[in-house]
Design a protein around this motif. Structure first.
Motif, short mmCIF file in Angstrom:
data_model
loop_
_atom_site.label_atom_id
_atom_site.label_comp_id
_atom_site.label_asym_id
_atom_site.label_seq_id
_atom_site.Cartn_x
_atom_site.Cartn_y
_atom_site.Cartn_z
N ALA A 761 0.84 -1.20 0.00
CA ALA A 761 0.00 0.00 0.00
C ALA A 761 0.87 1.25 0.00
N ILE A 839 -7.39 1.48 -3.64
CA ILE A 839 -6.92 0.91 -2.38
C ILE A 839 -8.02 1.00 -1.34
N ALA A 865 -5.03 -3.39 4.49
CA ALA A 865 -5.37 -2.78 3.20
C ALA A 865 -5.38 -3.81 2.09
N LEU A 867 -5.38 -3.88 -2.33
CA LEU A 867 -5.34 -3.23 -3.62
C LEU A 867 -6.26 -3.99 -4.56
#
Length: 1005
Positions: A761, A839, A865, A867
C-alpha cells in the motif's frame, strides 16, 4: 655506615680481611645500582611500546618521547623522585588514536593512568591488572570494545575506575567486588548487559556510581543500600524494571540521584525528603512511578534540580516550594496532578515566589485544572522557560505575565484560556518562542507584539482571534516561523510581515477570512520554506512575485478565489515538493513546466477550470502524485483517470491530400510516437524503480531501531495492536526528530501478511492526509529471529481516539472535528478514486487517525489494506476484516473488501466524533446501534445527541439556526454513509465537498 670504633678494630686485622669486606660492599652497591637501572629500562621500553601503537598524534604530544630526553621529562609523564620510576601517565584529550599497548602493565610503579577523551580502540589489555599500585584508571570517552577485564581486580588499590563512553560489552565481572577501596565506578554509555549485580554492594567505600545508558536490564539490587558513603548514583536509561529498593532511600549522603528513562514502578516513600536531606539533583523522569509526589520533598532544602516528568504521579501537587530556595529547574510534565474536586490546581504557584533562582518550570500535560493566578507574575525574574501547555487551564491570561521579563520561552498552548491576549506580553522582550495556540483567545492581536524583537517563533493558531493582522509584526526582525491559522482574521496580508528576511521556516495564515491579493512584497521572502495561505478569501491572479521565493518546498494556495493562469514564472521554484492550488477559479492550460519539475512530490489542481490535454510525464505519470478532480475541460492523461479523449487537431478545409499523409507523414509520426512511448515508459519505470529503490528499500538495521527506542522500552511504547507494537524513537540520521516505529509481532498469525499489505500500500500512495512512511527494516534480531518494522513520521498530537475519549482532551476538540473529518474523507477519496489501483483501507477507526502539530489528520495503519484488482492480500471469508463496530455488516457474512466498506467505517467514525459515543458503547444493545441512535435524532433532535464539546462557537441567535442546520447536515452524512446496503452509501467524493461546504459556513459564523 660503620662507627669509628669498628674501623679501628678492622685496622688491627689482616689486609686480606680489609680487602674482602671492601669487595663485598662494592658488589652490594653495584647490585643495587644494577637493579635500579633495570627498572628504569623496563619503564623506558614500556613507554616506547605505548608510543609505537599510536597511529594518530595530531597535536604532536609524543614528539618529546625520544632518547634526547630522559623519559621522566617526556610529555604527560610523571616520575617518583627517589627511584625515577613512572608514577603517572596523563594524556587526556590529546586526539590520540591507536591501540593501548599491553606493555603498560609493566609500569609497576604507576598510580594514575589517564587516557580519557581520545580514540583508543581494541580491547583493554588484561595486563593492566598487574598494576597493583594503580589508584586512578581513566579510559573514558574512547572506542574500547570487548569486555571489562576480570583481572582488573589485581589493581587492589584502585580508587577510581572510569570506563564510560566506550563500546564495552558483556556483564560487570564478579571480580569487581574485590576492589574494596573503590570509591568511584563510572561505566556509563557502553553496551553492558547482565543487570546490576548484587555483589557490587560489597564495595562499601563507593561514593560515585555511574552506569547510565547501558542496556543492563534487571532490577536495582537491595544490596546497594550498603553504600553508606554514596553521594552520586546514575543509572538512567538502563532498562531497569521493578521498584526502587527502600534501602536506597536510607543513603542519607546522596546528593545526585538519577534513574531516568527506565521501567520502574511503585511509589516514593512519603518521608523521602527527610531520608535524603542532602539531595541537590533528583531525576526520575520517564518511568512508571505512581502515587502522590511526596510533600516531604519540601524538606530537601538544597534541592536545585527536580525532574519527575513522564510518570504516573497523581493527586494534587502539594509540595511547598517556598522552602526550596536553591531550586532552579522544576520539570514535572506528563503526570496527573489534578485534585479530585477543586479546580484550583495552580495554587502551588504562590509558593514559588521565594524561589529566586528558578530558571525553568515545566508542567505541560499534567491535567491541571484551574486559572493561572495573578501571583504568576511574582515568579523569579531569572525564569527563562515556562511551559504549561496541554492542560485544562481556563479564564483569562493575567496581565502580570508581563512581569516575567527573563522569559525566552512561554508555552501555554492547548488549554482553555479565553479573553484577549494581554498587551503586557509586549514587555517580554527576551522572548524567543511564544505558543498560545489551541485556546479560545478572542479579540485582536495586541500591537505590542511588535516589541518582541527577539521572537523566533509565534504560534497563535486555533483560537478565535479577529481583526487585522497587526503590521507591528514587521518589527519582529528575528521571526522565522509564524502560524496564525484557524482564526477569524480579516483584511489584507500586511506588507510589513512579508518584508521580514528572517521568515525562513514557515508562514501559516490558512483558514481565516483574509481578502485581497497576495502582496508583491512576498518576493522578499526568498528563504521561506513553507507558505500556507489556503482557505481564505484571497483573490486576483497568483502573483508572479512568488517566483522569487526560491526556497519554497511547500506552497498551499487552495480554497481561495484566485483566477487567471498559473504564472509561468513559478517555474523558478525548483525546490518545491508540494503544491496545492485546488478549489480556486484558475483557468487555461496546465503549464508545461509542471511536468518537468523533478522535485515535485505532490500536485493538487482539483476543482478549478483548467482545460486542454493533461500531460502524462513527470508528476503526471503517477496518478498517486497529483489530483485534477473537478476540472471538466481537461482531456487525455493517464487511462486510469478516465478523462475524455482530446479532439484531434487538424482541418479538412485546407484539402491536404490524404495520400500524402499516409505515405509520408504517417510513418514518421508513428516512429516519433513509438519513441515517445518507449521514452515515457522507460522514464515511468525508472521513476517506479527510484521510488521503490531510494525510498522503500532504504533500510535501517535492527540495532539502530533497538537503540532508537531504548531497547523497545515500555516507556517509549505509544500504541499496541493485534499485529504490532508502535514505539517512539529518535534515529541517529534524523536530526533528533522523533519517529514512530511499528514493530510487527511475527509470531501472531496474519502479521506477516499484514506487513506485506502495508508495504504494498505504501509503495503506491502519497498524500498530505496519509501518514508518511520514512523507511522499513526487514532483518533478524540478536537472537536470530525474523524482525520486521516500519518507520513513520511521528504524529505529536496522538490519535483521534485519544482526543475523543480522554478527559484531558475532549473539551478542546471542537470545530476541529469537522476539519479532521474533511481530512479523512479527502484521504479516502484519494485512495478510492485517485490511485492507479483502488486501495481499500479496511480498518478505518479513531485510533488509526493521527494528528500532527497543526491538528491535520493523517490516516495510518494499512495492515489490512487491499489493492483491488491485484492478488495481494486476498481476503478469505475467514480472514480478519476490520474492527468490530467499524467493519461493515457485509464483511461479517464473507463479502470481499470494497471501497464501500471504507465508506461505512467512515460513517461510524463521523458519528462517533460528533456524538462522543463509541459504536461498542454499552448503551447499544437490543437492536440499538450508533447508526440508529443518530438516525432517530434526525432532523429535530440532533442537538440532543451531539457531544457537548463537538461545536463550540460564539454564535448569536441569528446564527444559531445556521449552526443547527450544519449539525443536521453532518449527521445526515454519517447516517447515509453507514447504511447497511453498500450501493446506497454516499459517494466519498460527495462527502468531501459537503464537509468542506459545512466547514466554510461554520468558520464564517
Amino acid at each position: 655506615m660503620k662507627s669509628p670504633q669498628s674501623l679501628n678494630y678492622l685496622s688491627s686485622s689482616s689486609d686480606i680481611s680489609i680487602l674482602f669486606y671492601g669487595l663485598a660492599i662494592i658488589c652490594l652497591i653495584s647490585a643495587i645500582v644494577s637493579a635500579s637501572d633495570g627498572g628504569n629500562e623496563t619503564d623506558y621500553h614500556a613507554l616506547l611500546s605505548f608510543k609505537s601503537m599510536i597511529t594518530q598524534d595530531p597535536y604532536k604530544v609524543l614528539t618529546s618521547w625520544n632518547h634526547s630526553f630522559h623519559f621522566c621529562d617526556w610529555s604527560g609523564i610523571s616520575c617518583g623522585k627517589r627511584h625515577k620510576r613512572v608514577t603517572a601517565l596523563r594524556l587526556f584529550s590529546k586526539g590520540l588514536e591507536g591501540l593501548l599497548s599491553p606493555h603498560v602493565g609493566n609500569l609497576s610503579f604507576l598510580r594514575v593512568l589517564d587516557l580519557g577523551n581520545n580514540s583508543f580502540q581494541g580491547t583493554i589489555p588484561h595486563e593492566l591488572g598487574h598494576l597493583f599500585r594503580l589508584r586512578g584508571l581513566y579510559l573514558y570517552i574512547n572506542k574500547f570494545s570487548g569486555v571489562i577485564p576480570t583481572n582488573l581486580s589485581g589493581c587492589s588499590n584502585l580508587d577510581v575506575l572510569s570506563l564510560g563512553q566506550n563500546n564495552l560489552a558483556g556483564s560487570i565481572p564478579k571480580e569487581m567486588s574485590l576492589l574494596s577501596k573503590l570509591s568511584g565506578l563510572l561505566i556509563h554509555k557502553n553496551n553492558l548487559t547482565g543487570g546490576t549485580p548484587p555483589f557490587l554492594g560489597n564495595i562499601t567505600s563507593m561514593e560515585l556510581f555511574s552506569a547510565a545508558e547501558n542496556p543492563l536490564g534487571g532490577s536495582i539490587p537491595d544490596t546497594l543500600g550498603h553504600w553508606k558513603s554514596l553521594k552520586e548514583f546514575y543509572s538512567g536509561e538502563c532498562n531497569l524494571y521493578g521498584s526502587i529498593p527502600h534501602s536506597i532511600f536510607n543513603l542519607s549522603l546522596l546528593v545526585n540521584f538519577s534513574l531516568s528513562e527506565n521501567h520502574l514502578i511503585g511509589s516514593l516513600p512519603s518521608e523521602i525528603g527527610n531520608q535524603l536531606p542532602n539531595l541537590e539533583w533528583l531525576q526520575l523522569r520517564d518511568n512508571e512511578l505512581s502515587g502522590v509526589l511526596p510533600p516531604s520533598l519540601s524538606n530537601c532544602s538544597k534541592l536545585g534540580y527536580l525532574e519527575m516528568s513522564q510518570n504516573n504521579f497523581s493527586g494534587k501537587l502539594t509540595i511547598d516550594f517556598s522552602q526550596l530556595r536553591d531550586i532552579n529547574k522544576i520539570r514535572l510534565s506528563g503526570n496527573n496532578f489534578h485534585g479530585r474536586r477543586e479546580a484550583d490546581d495552580m495554587r502551588f504557584v504562590d509558593s514559588l515566589k521565594n524561589c529566586t533562582k528558578l530558571v525553568r518550570l515545566e508542567l505541560y500535560n499534567c491535567n491541571l485544572i484551574g486559572v493561572l493566578p495573578i501571583s504568576t507574575g511574582n515568579l523569579s525574574a531569572q525564569l527563562e522557560f515556562l511551559h504549561l501547555g496541554h492542560n485544562q487551564l481556563f479564564g483569562s491570561l493575567p496581565s502580570s505575565i508581563g512581569s516575567l521579563v527573563g522569559l525566552t520561552t512561554l508555552q501555554l498552548h492547548t488549554n482553555r484560556f479565553k479573553g484577549k491576549v494581554p498587551t503586557t506580553i509586549g514587555k517580554l522582550q527576551k522572548l524567543q518562542l511564544l505558543g498560545l495556540n489551541n485556546n479560545q483567545f478572542s479579540g485582536p492581536i495586541p500591537d505590542a507584539i511588535g516589541n518582541l524583537s527577539l521572537l523566533n517563533k509565534l504560534y497563535l493558531y486555533s483560537n478565535k482571534l479577529v481583526g487585522h493582522i497587526p503590521s507591528s509584526l514587521g518589527n519582529c526582525t528575528k521571526l522565522n516561523g509564524l502560524s496564525l491559522a484557524e482564526n477569524r482574521f480579516s483584511g489584507k496580508i500586511p506588507k510589513q510581515l512579508l518584508q521580514l528576511p528572517s521568515l525562513t521556516n514557515f508562514l501559516d495564515l490558512s483558514h481565516n477570512n483574509l481578502s485581497g491579493s497576495i502582496p508583491s512584497e512576498i518576493k522578499d521572502l526568498k528563504m521561506l520554506s513553507e507558505l500556507y495561505l489556503s482557505y481564505n478569501n484571497l483573490s486576483g491572479i497568483i502573483t508572479s512575485s512568488l517566483s522569487e521565493c526560491i526556497s519554497l518546498t511547500l506552497l498551499y494556495l487552495n480554497g481561495n478565489q484566485f483566477q487567471g493562469l498559473i504564472p509561468s514564472s513559478l517555474s523558478s521554484l525548483g525546490a518545491l515538493e508540494v503544491l496545492y492550488i485546488s478549489q480556486n477559479n484558475l483557468s487555461g492550460k496546465i503549464p508545461q513546466f509542471l511536468e518537468k519539475w523533478k522535485s515535485l512530490e505532490y500536485l493538487n489542481l482539483s476543482f478549478n477550470d483548467f482545460e486542454g490535454e493533461l500531460p502524462v510525464v513527470g508528476v503526471f505519470a503517477n496518478v498517486s502524485l497529483f489530483s485534477v478532480l473537478g476540472n471538466e475541460k481537461l482531456c487525455g492523461g493517464l487511462v486510469t483517470l478516465e478523462l475524455p479523449k482530446c479532439k484531434e487537431m487538424g482541418s479538412k478545409k485546407k484539402g491536404f491530400p490524404f495520400f500524402i499523409f499516409v505515405i509520408v507523414i504517417a510513418p514518421t509520426l508513428l516512429i516519433v510516437l513509438c519513441c515517445v512511448y518507449l521514452l515515457c515508459k522507460k522514464k515511468h519505470n525508472s521513476q517506479q524503480s527510484q521510488s521503490s529503490g531510494s525510498e522503500w528499500f532504504m533500510k535501517v538495521s535492527y540495532s539502530q531501531l533497538l537503540k532508537a527506542t531504548g531497547g523497545f522500552s515500555v516507556a517509549n511504547l505509544i500504541g499496541e495492536g493485534g499485529f504490532s507494537s508502535v514505539y517512539k524513537g529518535i534515529l541517529d540520521s534524523d536530526d533528533d526528530k522523533y519517529v514512530a516505529i511499528k514493530v510487527l509481532h511475527l509470531h501472531t498469525r496474519g502479521a506477516y501478511e499484514s506487513f506485506l499489505a502495508e508495504c504494498e500500500a505504501w509503495r503506491n500512495i502519497r498524500h498530505r492526509n496519509l501518514l508518511k512512511i520514512i523507511t522499513s527494516c526487514s532483518s533478524v534480531d540478536f537472537q536470530g529471529n525474523d524482525f520486521k518494522a516500519l518507520v513513520y513520521e511521528f504524529m505529536p498530537n496522538g490519535s483521534v481516539h485519544d482526543w475523543l475519549h480522554s478527559s484531558a482532551n475532549t473539551s478542546k476538540l471542537n470545530l476541529q472535528r469537522i476539519s479532521i473529518l474533511r481530512d479523512v474523507a479527502t484521504a479516502l477519496d484519494y485512495l478510492h478514486n485517485c490511485c492507479q489501483t483502488t486501495i481499500v483501507h479496511g480498518d478505518l477507526k479513531p485510533s488509526n487517525i493521527l494528528l500532527d502539530d497543526d491538528m491535520v489528520a493523517h490516516v495510518g495503519d494499512f495492515g489490512l489494506a487491499r489493492l483491488l484488482g491485484t492478488d495481494l492480500n486476498q481476503n478469505s471469508s475467514t480472514g480478519v476484516k476490520g474492527t468490530i463496530g467499524y467493519a461493515p455488516p457485509e464483511y461479517g457474512i464473507g463479502s470481499e473488501m470494497t471501497s464501500c466498506g471504507d465508506v461505512y467505517s467512515f460513517g461510524i467514525l463521523l458519528l462517533e466524533m460528533m456524538t462522543g459515543k463509541k459504536p461498542t458503547d454499552d448503551m447499544f444493545n437490543d437492536g440499538l446501534s450508533l447508526h440508529k441512535f443518530a438516525h432517530m435524532a434526525l432532523p429535530d433532535h440532533v442537538i440532543d445527541v451531539i457531544d457537548d464539546d463537538a461545536i463550540v462557537l460564539q454564535s448569536t441567535d441569528a446564527n444559531a439556526k445556521k449552526v443547527e442546520e450544519c449539525l443536521v447536515a453532518i449527521i445526515k452524512i454519517g447516517v447515509s454513509c453507514s447504511v447497511d446496503s453498500p450501493p446506497q452509501r454516499m459517494k466519498i467524493e460527495i462527502v468531501v465537498n459537503e464537509l468542506q461546504r459545512i466547514l466554510d459556513v461554520l468558520q464564517n459564523i
